[in-house]
Write a protein that holds these residues in place. Sequence first.
Motif, short mmCIF file in Angstrom:
data_model
loop_
_atom_site.label_atom_id
_atom_site.label_comp_id
_atom_site.label_asym_id
_atom_site.label_seq_id
_atom_site.Cartn_x
_atom_site.Cartn_y
_atom_site.Cartn_z
N ALA A 164 0.53 -1.59 -0.03
CA ALA A 164 -0.50 0.45 0.41
C ALA A 164 0.32 1.52 0.30
CB ALA A 164 -1.18 -0.53 1.01
N ALA A 165 2.30 1.11 0.61
CA ALA A 165 2.99 2.60 0.61
C ALA A 165 3.33 3.26 -0.84
CB ALA A 165 3.72 1.99 2.10
N ALA A 166 3.82 1.44 -1.42
CA ALA A 166 4.20 1.71 -3.12
C ALA A 166 3.15 2.17 -3.68
CB ALA A 166 5.45 0.35 -3.11
N GLU A 167 2.23 1.78 -3.83
CA GLU A 167 1.42 2.10 -4.41
C GLU A 167 0.81 3.85 -4.41
OE1 GLU A 167 -2.02 -0.28 -4.46
OE2 GLU A 167 -1.06 -2.16 -5.09
N GLU A 200 10.88 -1.59 -6.20
CA GLU A 200 10.43 -0.01 -5.84
C GLU A 200 9.69 0.00 -4.50
OE1 GLU A 200 6.68 2.37 -7.37
OE2 GLU A 200 6.24 -0.10 -7.90
N GLU A 201 9.69 -1.16 -3.51
CA GLU A 201 8.95 -0.84 -2.86
C GLU A 201 9.59 -0.49 -1.11
OE1 GLU A 201 5.95 -4.17 -4.14
OE2 GLU A 201 7.99 -3.66 -4.36
N ALA A 202 11.00 -0.94 -1.91
CA ALA A 202 12.45 -0.50 -0.89
C ALA A 202 12.43 0.88 -0.25
CB ALA A 202 13.55 -1.51 -1.49
N GLU A 203 12.05 1.43 -0.98
CA GLU A 203 12.81 3.10 -1.51
C GLU A 203 11.68 3.68 -0.16
OE1 GLU A 203 11.34 6.32 -4.82
OE2 GLU A 203 11.65 4.74 -5.52
#
Length: 382
Positions: free
Chosen positions: A262-265, A285-288
């Motif tokens: 959810a954070a990445a989206e 992508e999620e890592a950042e």
Amino acid sequence: MTKKWARVLLTSLLTAALFTGCSSAPAESKPEEGAQTEAGTNETNGEKVKVSLLVTGSFGDKAFNDSAQTGMKQVAEQLSDKVEVEMIEMGNDKTKFEGSLLDASESDSDIIIVGTWDMKEILEQTAPLFPDKKYIIFDTDVDYAASDLSNVYSMSYKQNEAAFLAGVLAASTTTSDMTYANEEATIGFVGAKDTAAVINDSAVGFIQGAQFINPDIKVLVSYVGSYVDSAKAKELALTQYASGADCVFVAAGPASVGVIEAAAESKKYVIGVDSDQALAYEGSEEAEFIISSAIKGVGTTIFSSIERDLEGNLPYGTYELLGLAENAVGLADNSIYQSVVSEEIRTTVEDAKASLLAGEVSVDTAYGMDEATLKGIISSAQ
């Protein structure tokens, strides 16, 4: 002691416990399907201490179990001349936990490690049947007064201290000039179950840490109702981000992956839990968006427990509560944290940590806290 006798006795004990209101939670056997064995080098197995880790669920959860697995791998690598390591995934079927622990107890394992409240009652009933075995249970205690558990060492963690630092980080991040922060002083918390003291301990610490920075900050609080429902966790986090939160702290075990998605989206920040979750997503992508994680050093404390056992210094028959002072909890400090979070905010977090260690600041715990007090803390940030 035969397998049949042990199983009949343990089943009788657990059945009796159900009717007396107790709290929830054979010949040499081969490892269950999914077991991983990492032996050492030149010594025979008979000359080594065999350590078996049994986890509820499975590895690859990017959180709790992976941390335990890391600790066991460290044991296998650094203590290979003295220790043989076995790791077993018990899955999510709770009816199999008892049998798995009995299998391990009746095998050639010398030290058996289990974790969390799911195994508490089963271990309390099993350990007295095998006085020659040693047991370690993490993330919960056992009732030493109920029976002879002199062969059990239990430990849990001051997750409220790590959560306090997560709250300091989140409150410092929101309204900052960080790329994905907004002007609203609103952050979020997504927990697994509202009935679990370990989860509420994180909620209390997070809220108090955030209020340490900004007494007027708004903290959105949601519970998944499960440790594994990542879809529900994602839905809750998306709602919080849409409601103005720009940083959400998740304490939901394997379900935390939904909040990270959810954070990445949403292109907002998230603080992970249990292990350094940014490392699990490295290169993606999620890592950042995972600016840090509130680490519960399961792997670290498993390794140190085995070291202490080999030295003859592990206090079986006792319970220890481990926190910042024991380096058992804290915030993940990785390359993302160093590059994404400003030096000013990192300094604020370090100052808060120093204040906790010095006893200048205290954080409440949800353990033993009555429901009215807990609700009062949560409502104070609404």
